[in-house]
Each structure stands twice: as structure tokens, then as C-alpha cells.
Design a protein around this motif. Structure first.
Motif, PDB file in Angstrom:
ATOM      1  N   ALA A 287      20.937  20.761 -63.461  1.00  0.00           N
ATOM      2  CA  ALA A 287      22.094  21.650 -63.375  1.00  0.00           C
ATOM      3  C   ALA A 287      21.715  23.033 -62.857  1.00  0.00           C
ATOM      4  CB  ALA A 287      22.768  21.776 -64.744  1.00  0.00           C
ATOM      5  N   ASP A 288      20.424  23.380 -62.937  1.00  0.00           N
ATOM      6  CA  ASP A 288      20.008  24.712 -62.504  1.00  0.00           C
ATOM      7  C   ASP A 288      19.648  24.777 -61.027  1.00  0.00           C
ATOM      8  OD1 ASP A 288      17.673  23.199 -62.764  1.00  0.00           O
ATOM      9  OD2 ASP A 288      16.476  24.926 -63.394  1.00  0.00           O
ATOM     10  N   GLU A 289      19.823  23.684 -60.297  1.00  0.00           N
ATOM     11  CA  GLU A 289      19.550  23.698 -58.867  1.00  0.00           C
ATOM     12  C   GLU A 289      20.851  23.797 -58.086  1.00  0.00           C
ATOM     13  OE1 GLU A 289      15.357  21.213 -58.542  1.00  0.00           O
ATOM     14  OE2 GLU A 289      17.174  20.297 -57.753  1.00  0.00           O
ATOM     15  N   SER A 290      20.941  24.831 -57.280  1.00  0.00           N
ATOM     16  CA  SER A 290      22.049  24.971 -56.340  1.00  0.00           C
ATOM     17  C   SER A 290      21.425  25.349 -54.997  1.00  0.00           C
ATOM     18  CB  SER A 290      23.047  26.034 -56.801  1.00  0.00           C
ATOM     19  OG  SER A 290      22.428  27.304 -56.851  1.00  0.00           O
ATOM     20  N   TRP A 291      22.149  25.080 -53.921  1.00  0.00           N
ATOM     21  CA  TRP A 291      21.561  25.218 -52.593  1.00  0.00           C
ATOM     22  C   TRP A 291      22.455  26.035 -51.675  1.00  0.00           C
ATOM     23  CZ3 TRP A 291      16.815  23.831 -53.286  1.00  0.00           C
ATOM     24  CH2 TRP A 291      16.528  22.867 -54.259  1.00  0.00           C
TER      25      TRP A 291
ATOM     26  N   GLN B  72       8.149   6.544 -35.129  1.00  0.00           N
ATOM     27  CA  GLN B  72       9.550   6.210 -35.364  1.00  0.00           C
ATOM     28  C   GLN B  72      10.355   7.492 -35.581  1.00  0.00           C
ATOM     29  OE1 GLN B  72      10.558   2.997 -35.180  1.00  0.00           O
ATOM     30  NE2 GLN B  72       8.413   2.516 -34.720  1.00  0.00           N
ATOM     31  N   PRO B  73      11.648   7.449 -35.293  1.00  0.00           N
ATOM     32  CA  PRO B  73      12.493   8.607 -35.606  1.00  0.00           C
ATOM     33  C   PRO B  73      12.458   8.901 -37.105  1.00  0.00           C
ATOM     34  CG  PRO B  73      13.680   7.049 -34.216  1.00  0.00           C
ATOM     35  CD  PRO B  73      12.413   6.364 -34.656  1.00  0.00           C
ATOM     36  N   ILE B  74      12.567  10.162 -37.443  1.00  0.00           N
ATOM     37  CA  ILE B  74      12.640  10.558 -38.855  1.00  0.00           C
ATOM     38  C   ILE B  74      13.810  11.520 -39.039  1.00  0.00           C
ATOM     39  CG2 ILE B  74      10.184  10.219 -39.320  1.00  0.00           C
ATOM     40  CD1 ILE B  74       9.867  13.291 -39.212  1.00  0.00           C
ATOM     41  N   GLU B  75      14.326  11.524 -40.244  1.00  0.00           N
ATOM     42  CA  GLU B  75      15.368  12.463 -40.626  1.00  0.00           C
ATOM     43  C   GLU B  75      14.878  13.224 -41.844  1.00  0.00           C
ATOM     44  OE1 GLU B  75      18.807   9.939 -41.009  1.00  0.00           O
ATOM     45  OE2 GLU B  75      19.113   9.922 -38.838  1.00  0.00           O
ATOM     46  N   MET B  76      15.022  14.535 -41.789  1.00  0.00           N
ATOM     47  CA  MET B  76      14.536  15.386 -42.860  1.00  0.00           C
ATOM     48  C   MET B  76      15.724  16.016 -43.586  1.00  0.00           C
ATOM     49  SD  MET B  76      11.200  15.162 -42.614  1.00  0.00           S
ATOM     50  CE  MET B  76      10.283  16.591 -43.123  1.00  0.00           C
ATOM     51  N   LEU B  77      15.875  15.637 -44.858  1.00  0.00           N
ATOM     52  CA  LEU B  77      16.888  16.250 -45.712  1.00  0.00           C
ATOM     53  C   LEU B  77      16.343  17.601 -46.149  1.00  0.00           C
ATOM     54  CD1 LEU B  77      19.443  16.313 -47.467  1.00  0.00           C
ATOM     55  CD2 LEU B  77      18.150  15.042 -49.201  1.00  0.00           C
ATOM     56  N   ASN B  78      17.071  18.656 -45.854  1.00  0.00           N
ATOM     57  CA  ASN B  78      16.682  20.027 -46.189  1.00  0.00           C
ATOM     58  C   ASN B  78      17.635  20.587 -47.237  1.00  0.00           C
ATOM     59  OD1 ASN B  78      14.765  21.400 -43.783  1.00  0.00           O
ATOM     60  ND2 ASN B  78      15.845  19.546 -43.184  1.00  0.00           N
ATOM     61  N   LEU B  79      17.100  21.018 -48.354  1.00  0.00           N
ATOM     62  CA  LEU B  79      17.854  21.709 -49.397  1.00  0.00           C
ATOM     63  C   LEU B  79      17.182  23.070 -49.558  1.00  0.00           C
ATOM     64  CD1 LEU B  79      17.952  18.799 -52.002  1.00  0.00           C
ATOM     65  CD2 LEU B  79      19.700  19.360 -50.308  1.00  0.00           C
ATOM     66  N   VAL B  80      17.925  24.149 -49.350  1.00  0.00           N
ATOM     67  CA  VAL B  80      17.318  25.476 -49.291  1.00  0.00           C
ATOM     68  C   VAL B  80      18.084  26.451 -50.179  1.00  0.00           C
ATOM     69  CG1 VAL B  80      16.601  27.356 -47.772  1.00  0.00           C
ATOM     70  CG2 VAL B  80      16.633  25.013 -46.891  1.00  0.00           C
ATOM     71  N   LYS B  81      17.341  27.173 -51.003  1.00  0.00           N
ATOM     72  CA  LYS B  81      17.892  28.252 -51.834  1.00  0.00           C
ATOM     73  C   LYS B  81      17.264  29.555 -51.361  1.00  0.00           C
ATOM     74  CE  LYS B  81      19.986  29.990 -55.505  1.00  0.00           C
ATOM     75  NZ  LYS B  81      21.427  30.037 -55.562  1.00  0.00           N
ATOM     76  N   PHE B  82      18.087  30.547 -51.041  1.00  0.00           N
ATOM     77  CA  PHE B  82      17.595  31.822 -50.517  1.00  0.00           C
ATOM     78  C   PHE B  82      17.247  32.817 -51.622  1.00  0.00           C
ATOM     79  CE2 PHE B  82      20.695  30.836 -46.923  1.00  0.00           C
ATOM     80  CZ  PHE B  82      19.720  30.245 -46.150  1.00  0.00           C
TER      81      PHE B  82
ATOM     82  N   GLN C  94      28.472  22.285 -53.208  1.00  0.00           N
ATOM     83  CA  GLN C  94      29.539  22.612 -54.144  1.00  0.00           C
ATOM     84  C   GLN C  94      29.080  22.504 -55.593  1.00  0.00           C
ATOM     85  OE1 GLN C  94      32.738  20.045 -52.708  1.00  0.00           O
ATOM     86  NE2 GLN C  94      33.607  21.806 -51.625  1.00  0.00           N
ATOM     87  N   THR C  95      28.547  21.353 -55.993  1.00  0.00           N
ATOM     88  CA  THR C  95      28.068  21.176 -57.362  1.00  0.00           C
ATOM     89  C   THR C  95      27.168  19.954 -57.423  1.00  0.00           C
ATOM     90  OG1 THR C  95      28.726  21.117 -59.695  1.00  0.00           O
ATOM     91  CG2 THR C  95      29.980  19.716 -58.193  1.00  0.00           C
ATOM     92  N   THR C  96      26.362  19.879 -58.472  1.00  0.00           N
ATOM     93  CA  THR C  96      25.507  18.715 -58.703  1.00  0.00           C
ATOM     94  C   THR C  96      26.162  17.841 -59.763  1.00  0.00           C
ATOM     95  OG1 THR C  96      23.509  19.939 -58.139  1.00  0.00           O
ATOM     96  CG2 THR C  96      23.220  17.961 -59.474  1.00  0.00           C
ATOM     97  N   LEU C  97      26.391  16.596 -59.436  1.00  0.00           N
ATOM     98  CA  LEU C  97      26.981  15.644 -60.364  1.00  0.00           C
ATOM     99  C   LEU C  97      25.904  14.951 -61.189  1.00  0.00           C
ATOM    100  CD1 LEU C  97      29.581  14.299 -61.363  1.00  0.00           C
ATOM    101  CD2 LEU C  97      29.313  12.626 -59.516  1.00  0.00           C
ATOM    102  N   ILE C  98      24.795  14.575 -60.548  1.00  0.00           N
ATOM    103  CA  ILE C  98      23.651  13.978 -61.230  1.00  0.00           C
ATOM    104  C   ILE C  98      22.414  14.734 -60.773  1.00  0.00           C
ATOM    105  CG2 ILE C  98      22.228  11.904 -61.512  1.00  0.00           C
ATOM    106  CD1 ILE C  98      24.716  10.239 -60.848  1.00  0.00           C
TER     107      ILE C  98
END
Length: 143
Positions: free
Chosen positions: A87-91, A22-32, A80-84
């Protein structure tokens, strides 16, 4: 922030155990990383590239594979920001990649050119999240 760059064996086996047809979608969150960390014997080890620059190398070298397997980036956004959430994760990169099947994804990650290019991703990324999703209907309401 805990570092997650490559999948753990158990996670990869769980991925492979799901339906591959089946098709899949991969959510990518990356911090450099501020400065990319290449292996000492890599030609770019002393280049002092930023993580973002190294990640662009990864993207450039893997783009022909993405095209060949029929995958695409279907959504990209600027964090931009994390609402829920923590708090220490930004991407630095947030996007969704669509693959025609999990077979296509596995074909990509086992391709010799991809395997050579992934060194740029490993050098670039401080931490990441890669979350497999099944495409679902869009709509005008939650749930």
C-alpha cells in the motif's frame, strides 16, 4: 519504501545472461523525488528542479537514442491505486518500453550520450522498478 534507482551488479548480470536476440519489453514504475538531487558539481545542482522536471530532462536527452536503436514506449498510464501489493508504493510514471532486442537495450545504456544523460534519472528518481518481460500474445482471458 526502499530506494531502487540503479541495477545491482548481480541483477544486471542476470539480465545479460538471458537471451539477447529477442524483443523485450521493460515495465517501468518510477517514483520521483520532491526535489531532484544532482551531484554537487553538476550545473543543475542548485537549480531546485523537481524530480519530474529532472526526469523530463532525461527523456529529452535520451529520445534520439531511443529512436536510433528502434525502441519505443508502447504503453503509458497514470497510476491511480494499488489493489494488490504494498500500500505504500505509488508511482509517478508507469510505462512499457519495447526494445527490438536486449542487444539494443545494452547498446542504449552503454552509449556515451545516454551515460551522460542518466545523471538526470539518478537525480530525479526516489525509487523505481524496471522489470524485463518477453512479449507474449494478447487475448481476452487471464492465464
Amino acid at each position: 519504501m526502499t530506494e531502487f534507482v540503479d541495477p545491482e551488479r548481480e541483477q544486471f548480470e542476470a539480465f545479460k545472461g538471458l537471451d539477447r536476440d529477442q524483443p523485450i519489453e521493460m515495465l517501468n514504475l518510477v517514483k520521483f523525488r520532491d526535489i531532484a538531487e544532482y551531484p554537487s558539481d553538476h550545473e543543475l545542482a542548485n537549480a531546485r528542479l523537481t524530480g519530474a522536471q529532472a526526469y523530463r530532462n532525461y527523456g529529452a536527452e535520451t529520445a534520439p537514442i531511443i529512436k536510433r536503436i528502434g525502441a519505443s514506449i508502447v504503453w503509458r498510464g497514470a497510476f491511480q491505486t494499488t489493489l494488490i501489493g504494498p500500500a505504500d508504493e505509488s508511482w509517478d510514471e508507469v510505462f512499457i518500453a519495447r526494445y527490438p532486442s536486449a542487444h539494443a537495450f545494452l547498446e542504449m545504456v552503454t552509449d556515451p550520450i545516454y551515460r551522460a544523460a542518466v545523471v538526470h534519472r539518478q537525480a530525479a528518481v526516489k525509487t523505481s522498478r524496471l522489470i524485463r518481460c518477453a512479449p507474449n500474445e494478447s487475448g481476452n482471458s487471464f492465464g
